[in-house]
Design an enzyme around this catalytic site. Structure first.
Site, PDB file in Angstrom:
ATOM      1  N   ASP A 113       0.848  -1.189   0.000  1.00  8.47           N
ATOM      2  CA  ASP A 113       0.000   0.000   0.000  1.00  8.47           C
ATOM      3  C   ASP A 113       0.881   1.236   0.000  1.00  8.47           C
ATOM      4  O   ASP A 113       2.088   1.173   0.254  1.00  8.47           O
ATOM      5  CB  ASP A 113      -0.938  -0.006   1.215  1.00  8.47           C
ATOM      6  CG  ASP A 113      -2.141   0.919   1.050  1.00  8.47           C
ATOM      7  OD1 ASP A 113      -2.253   1.578  -0.001  1.00  8.47           O
ATOM      8  OD2 ASP A 113      -2.958   0.996   1.986  1.00  8.47           O
ATOM      9  N   LYS A 114       0.246   2.357  -0.271  1.00  4.88           N
ATOM     10  CA  LYS A 114       0.900   3.658  -0.285  1.00  4.88           C
ATOM     11  C   LYS A 114       0.020   4.653   0.439  1.00  4.88           C
ATOM     12  O   LYS A 114      -1.209   4.568   0.391  1.00  4.88           O
ATOM     13  CB  LYS A 114       1.144   4.079  -1.739  1.00  4.88           C
ATOM     14  CG  LYS A 114       1.455   5.565  -1.950  1.00  4.88           C
ATOM     15  CD  LYS A 114       0.202   6.314  -2.394  1.00  4.88           C
ATOM     16  CE  LYS A 114       0.470   7.813  -2.541  1.00  4.88           C
ATOM     17  NZ  LYS A 114      -0.813   8.557  -2.732  1.00  4.88           N
ATOM     18  N   HIS A 115       0.632   5.595   1.130  1.00  3.09           N
ATOM     19  CA  HIS A 115      -0.102   6.660   1.811  1.00  3.09           C
ATOM     20  C   HIS A 115       0.592   7.981   1.524  1.00  3.09           C
ATOM     21  O   HIS A 115       1.812   8.041   1.409  1.00  3.09           O
ATOM     22  CB  HIS A 115      -0.135   6.421   3.326  1.00  3.09           C
ATOM     23  CG  HIS A 115      -0.851   7.495   4.080  1.00  3.09           C
ATOM     24  ND1 HIS A 115      -2.207   7.494   4.276  1.00  3.09           N
ATOM     25  CD2 HIS A 115      -0.386   8.626   4.677  1.00  3.09           C
ATOM     26  CE1 HIS A 115      -2.557   8.569   4.956  1.00  3.09           C
ATOM     27  NE2 HIS A 115      -1.472   9.266   5.212  1.00  3.09           N
ATOM     28  N   SER A 116      -0.189   9.041   1.407  1.00  7.43           N
ATOM     29  CA  SER A 116       0.362  10.386   1.208  1.00  7.43           C
ATOM     30  C   SER A 116      -0.062  11.282   2.359  1.00  7.43           C
ATOM     31  O   SER A 116      -1.183  11.173   2.861  1.00  7.43           O
ATOM     32  CB  SER A 116      -0.139  10.980  -0.113  1.00  7.43           C
ATOM     33  OG  SER A 116       0.213  12.350  -0.216  1.00  7.43           O
ATOM     34  N   THR A 153      -8.650  11.379  -1.691  1.00  8.22           N
ATOM     35  CA  THR A 153      -8.802  10.342  -2.712  1.00  8.22           C
ATOM     36  C   THR A 153     -10.242   9.869  -2.821  1.00  8.22           C
ATOM     37  O   THR A 153     -10.761   9.660  -3.924  1.00  8.22           O
ATOM     38  CB  THR A 153      -7.872   9.163  -2.389  1.00  8.22           C
ATOM     39  OG1 THR A 153      -6.513   9.608  -2.448  1.00  8.22           O
ATOM     40  CG2 THR A 153      -8.058   8.015  -3.369  1.00  8.22           C
ATOM     41  N   ARG A 201      -7.746  16.122  16.632  1.00  4.56           N
ATOM     42  CA  ARG A 201      -6.516  16.818  16.233  1.00  4.56           C
ATOM     43  C   ARG A 201      -6.827  18.004  15.339  1.00  4.56           C
ATOM     44  O   ARG A 201      -6.185  19.050  15.431  1.00  4.56           O
ATOM     45  CB  ARG A 201      -5.579  15.857  15.506  1.00  4.56           C
ATOM     46  CG  ARG A 201      -4.856  14.872  16.408  1.00  4.56           C
ATOM     47  CD  ARG A 201      -4.176  13.787  15.575  1.00  4.56           C
ATOM     48  NE  ARG A 201      -3.289  14.364  14.578  1.00  4.56           N
ATOM     49  CZ  ARG A 201      -3.014  13.790  13.404  1.00  4.56           C
ATOM     50  NH1 ARG A 201      -3.597  12.657  13.072  1.00  4.56           N
ATOM     51  NH2 ARG A 201      -2.177  14.366  12.560  1.00  4.56           N
ATOM     52  N   SER A 216      -1.306   7.741  13.471  1.00  4.87           N
ATOM     53  CA  SER A 216      -2.509   7.763  12.648  1.00  4.87           C
ATOM     54  C   SER A 216      -2.287   7.023  11.332  1.00  4.87           C
ATOM     55  O   SER A 216      -3.098   6.197  10.916  1.00  4.87           O
ATOM     56  CB  SER A 216      -2.923   9.216  12.381  1.00  4.87           C
ATOM     57  OG  SER A 216      -4.072   9.272  11.561  1.00  4.87           O
ATOM     58  N   LYS A 220      -3.654   2.616  10.627  1.00  5.23           N
ATOM     59  CA  LYS A 220      -4.567   2.203   9.557  1.00  5.23           C
ATOM     60  C   LYS A 220      -3.916   1.160   8.659  1.00  5.23           C
ATOM     61  O   LYS A 220      -4.594   0.281   8.120  1.00  5.23           O
ATOM     62  CB  LYS A 220      -4.992   3.423   8.740  1.00  5.23           C
ATOM     63  CG  LYS A 220      -5.944   4.353   9.480  1.00  5.23           C
ATOM     64  CD  LYS A 220      -6.526   5.409   8.566  1.00  5.23           C
ATOM     65  CE  LYS A 220      -5.564   6.536   8.281  1.00  5.23           C
ATOM     66  NZ  LYS A 220      -5.399   7.439   9.424  1.00  5.23           N
ATOM     67  N   LYS A 221      -2.599   1.263   8.486  1.00  5.41           N
ATOM     68  CA  LYS A 221      -1.910   0.315   7.625  1.00  5.41           C
ATOM     69  C   LYS A 221      -1.603  -0.992   8.357  1.00  5.41           C
ATOM     70  O   LYS A 221      -1.505  -2.051   7.728  1.00  5.41           O
ATOM     71  CB  LYS A 221      -0.618   0.941   7.086  1.00  5.41           C
ATOM     72  CG  LYS A 221      -0.854   2.237   6.313  1.00  5.41           C
ATOM     73  CD  LYS A 221      -1.901   2.070   5.223  1.00  5.41           C
ATOM     74  CE  LYS A 221      -2.189   3.352   4.484  1.00  5.41           C
ATOM     75  NZ  LYS A 221      -3.251   3.217   3.465  1.00  5.41           N
TER      76      LYS A 221
END
Length: 484
Positions: A113-116, A153, A201, A216, A220-221
């Site tokens: 997976d990828k997160h930004s 997204t 937050r 955070s 999730k990952k």
């Protein structure tokens, strides 16, 4: 580090968490400290123990923590910080606050997976997930909505009529089996503690806390059971971190905490001074993502997709080197296989098959007819001769936000057709009066102040034309990996 395909047992993570989050202390254990005592400890710069952190997360989830207490703890963490062990414990406690996703054991090496951290015009996920699926990966991408000036997204995908971001774990598994990827929202069953803390937050000025950001993202990952994760850490004028050094600090924290939790995490530092690509706004970004899936599209977007994808294939053991992985991702874009996966994902997540087919096989003009469109357009012209030195992403995003492309509070309705198209590239020579920006308007006209802010985003210089550099700056890797 464990070899690719090896799952680190729960006993190897801080505190020996076993996935049974939310339970109270065992019989005979000491009485947990009261929340005011925990807040005082962190306020005074003391370390929080594993049980302290778990008790705080339990109180957040079961509702016994008051909003003021949650805010006070977040601010104490923001001001006093957390070490890597505390951050890892918080990450695992958040992950264990809800349901854990479970996949067939044979998938483990394929799960990536990828997160930004958020940017302007960042539609990488829409292209990267199907490209990785075309390379044999399983991508259970849990994404978010836009808040503030950055786009989300999920909001972009929901501009496609019928697309459903709500998918059960069973539906996610079916999508991974049949398509290889899915892009879904965070449900109440998955990491509920993070959802509650994220909302807090946002209203307590603690968004930029390194340990809170890290926990955070990684919580999730962690529930996805990944083999490898790449986090795109943005820095620059339109990013959470304005300079590269602070972004590198977050990158190192993400990599270190991930390793402590048995996760293979790398972090890419990428610039966010200019928008990514040429389109900003939900429907416009879907169009540009489809262009990239055609093997075309802006060079900076293509470059970032290929680099991040190559790193993931290498980290997960599915490519011998980053360069080899990048070649495979580029091939998936050029031969249409990534676009085919995107079409199947659209159908699998609720888009009518005829519409999904038309979007993925149509021309750019045909695609625009199928997506939400703003009824009005206005072009801005270059105020002078010069070379485009920069197109500042932040003022552009803020104006579009005011025009309805973003939301200021959770649940607020957005206008998916609102956006902007850049008609010029960084490094290009312009003549005075040349159109450089096309703004798509839906109901709200550009005010004089907004028009001025947009014109101020175009920075011109007198130097010769130049090739714009890639937004990709560096890749921070786990210690067991070295740059090839």
């Amino acid at each position: 580090m464990a070899a690719p395909g090896t799952r680190v047992p729960p006993s190897h993570v801080p505190g020996g968490f076993s996935g049974e989050g939310g339970r109270g202390p065992p019989d005979g254990a000491a009485r947990p400290k009261q929340l005011p005592e925990l807040i005082r400890k962190k306020r005074d710069g003391e370390r929080l123990s594993e049980e302290d952190i778990r008790a705080f997360v339990r109180a957040v989830v079961d509702g016994s923590a008051q909003d003021t207490q949650i805010g006070a703890m977040l601010m104490a963490i923001r001001l006093r910080g957390m070490d890597l062990e505390e951050t890892a414990t918080l990450t695992q406690a958040l992950a264990n606050s809800g349901q854990q996703l479970e996949w067939p054991e044979g998938w483990h090496q394929q799960l990536v997976d990828k997160h930004s951290t958020g940017g302007v015009g960042d539609k990488v996920s829409l292209v990267l997930a199907p490209a990785l699926a075309a390379c044999g990966c399983k991508v259970p991408m849990i994404s978010g909505r836009g808040l503030g000036h950055t786009g989300g997204t999920l909001d972009k995908l929901e501009s496609i009529p019928g697309f459903n971001v709500i998918q059960s774990p069973e539906q996610m598994q079916r999508l991974l089996e049949e398509v290889g990827c899915c892009i879904v929202g965070q449900s109440e069953e998955l990491v509920p503690a993070d959802g509650l803390l994220y909302a807090a937050r946002d209203v307590t000025a603690t968004v930029d806390s390194l340990p809170l950001i890290t926990a955070s993202i990684l919580s999730k990952k962690a529930v996805e059971g990944l083999s490898a994760l790449v986090v795109d850490v943005k820095y620059g004028g339109a990013a959470v971190f304005p300079d590269q050094e602070h972004a590198r600090e977050l990158a190192r924290t993400l990599v270190g905490v991930g390793a402590g939790l048995g996760m293979r995490v790398a972090a890419a530092l990428t610039s966010m001074d200019n928008p990514l690509g040429r389109s900003v706004g939900h429907a416009l970004e879907v169009e540009e993502a489809l262009l990239c899936l055609d093997g075309a599209g802006p060079r900076d977007l293509q470059d970032l997709v290929i680099r991040l994808g190559g790193a993931l294939l290498w980290l997960s053991g599915q490519a011998e080197a980053q360069a080899q992985g990048a070649e495979r991702v580029a091939a998936a874009l050029n031969n249409g296989s990534a676009r085919g996966r995107f079409e199947r994902m659209l159908q699998g997540q609720g888009v009518e098959p005829g519409l999904a087919r038309a979007l993925c096989s149509g021309t750019p003009t045909q695609r625009r007819q199928l997506l939400p469109r703003a009824p009005e357009q206005e072009e801005l012209r270059a105020p002078a001769d010069g070379t485009v030195e920069r197109i500042q992403a932040l003022p552009l995003a803020l104006v579009l936000h005011e025009l309805g492309a973003g939301r200021s509070r959770s649940g607020q309705t957005i206008r998916p057709g609102v956006g902007a198209e850049l008609l010029v590239d960084v490094g290009q020579k312009l003549r005075r009066g040349t159109p450089w920006l096309r703004v798509h308007l839906d109901g709200l006209p550009l005010s004089t102040q907004q028009r001025s802010a947009l014109q101020g985003a175009l920075l011109l210089s007198d130097r010769a034309p130049f090739a714009a550099p890639s937004p990709f700056t560096e890749l921070v890797l786990p210690r067991s990996f070295t740059q090839p």
